[in-house]
Design a protein around this motif. Structure first.
Motif, PDB file in Angstrom:
ATOM      1  N   LYS A 229      67.554 -67.938 -12.170  1.00  0.00           N
ATOM      2  CA  LYS A 229      66.670 -69.025 -12.632  1.00  0.00           C
ATOM      3  C   LYS A 229      67.192 -69.636 -13.931  1.00  0.00           C
ATOM      4  CE  LYS A 229      62.620 -67.054 -12.696  1.00  0.00           C
ATOM      5  NZ  LYS A 229      61.159 -66.835 -12.743  1.00  0.00           N
ATOM      6  N   GLN A 230      67.640 -68.789 -14.864  1.00  0.00           N
ATOM      7  CA  GLN A 230      68.172 -69.297 -16.140  1.00  0.00           C
ATOM      8  C   GLN A 230      69.424 -70.138 -15.918  1.00  0.00           C
ATOM      9  OE1 GLN A 230      68.726 -66.192 -19.102  1.00  0.00           O
ATOM     10  NE2 GLN A 230      66.793 -65.237 -18.509  1.00  0.00           N
TER      11      GLN A 230
ATOM     12  N   LYS B 268      68.608 -73.455 -14.203  1.00  0.00           N
ATOM     13  CA  LYS B 268      67.979 -74.394 -15.155  1.00  0.00           C
ATOM     14  C   LYS B 268      69.033 -74.978 -16.108  1.00  0.00           C
ATOM     15  CE  LYS B 268      64.169 -74.749 -18.399  1.00  0.00           C
ATOM     16  NZ  LYS B 268      63.060 -74.063 -19.061  1.00  0.00           N
TER      17      LYS B 268
ATOM     18  N   THR C 119      71.193 -77.487 -14.353  1.00  0.00           N
ATOM     19  CA  THR C 119      70.432 -78.677 -13.952  1.00  0.00           C
ATOM     20  C   THR C 119      70.185 -79.590 -15.132  1.00  0.00           C
ATOM     21  OG1 THR C 119      69.360 -77.396 -12.220  1.00  0.00           O
ATOM     22  CG2 THR C 119      68.313 -79.450 -12.794  1.00  0.00           C
ATOM     23  N   THR C 120      70.050 -79.006 -16.328  1.00  0.00           N
ATOM     24  CA  THR C 120      69.750 -79.821 -17.514  1.00  0.00           C
ATOM     25  C   THR C 120      70.982 -80.394 -18.175  1.00  0.00           C
ATOM     26  OG1 THR C 120      69.682 -77.829 -18.901  1.00  0.00           O
ATOM     27  CG2 THR C 120      67.577 -78.636 -18.016  1.00  0.00           C
TER      28      THR C 120
END
Length: 137
Positions: free
Chosen positions: A128-129, A132, A135-136
């Motif tokens: 998840k980290q 994220k 994606t950012t």
């Protein structure tokens, strides 16, 4: 008395089914949903009769915390080697193999074997980290 027994059985069935991972039916819809919902795709590669696949599915993947995280933050798909439902690019020497995919590309090498719940939870957090972060950017 019969009505009470029926209600208890119905409630038990609903409770048990609520603790299951929501698996996508095919890899195409799983990839599409992952992209659309901007979630990592977890692809579990198993084989019929694989003892360690059964251990992973009956222990780790029945853990209520893991089920909740997978259903909320991931798209899940199980491909079975001897049923021809594993994409060729995700075939491995052994099973079970757990892949995490972003878009259409693996994020890491697969996790091999029947991982204990605590380690699987750590892996989900890392995925998840990383998802994220990428994606950012």
């Amino acid at each position: 008395m019969m009505m009470k027994l029926f209600l208890i059985m119905l409630l038990s069935a609903v409770t048990l089914s609520a603790a299951d991972i929501k698996w996508e039916k095919d890899i195409g819809s799983a990839v599409e949903r992952g992209i659309k919902e901007q979630k990592p795709l977890m692809v579990l590669v198993t084989k019929n009769g694989c003892r360690w696949c059964d251990v992973l599915k009956q222990n780790t993947l029945k853990n209520p915390k893991i089920v909740a995280i997978l259903n909320r933050d991931f798209v899940a798909y199980e491909g079975v080697v001897d049923e021809g439902t594993v994409p060729p690019s995700l075939m491995t020497q052994g099973t079970p193999a757990t892949w995490f995919i972003k878009g259409k590309s693996p994020m890491f090498e697969p996790i091999m074997g029947a991982v204990e719940s605590a380690d699987f939870l750590k892996a989900l957090d890392i995925v998840k980290q990383e998802y994220k972060k990428s994606t950012t950017k």
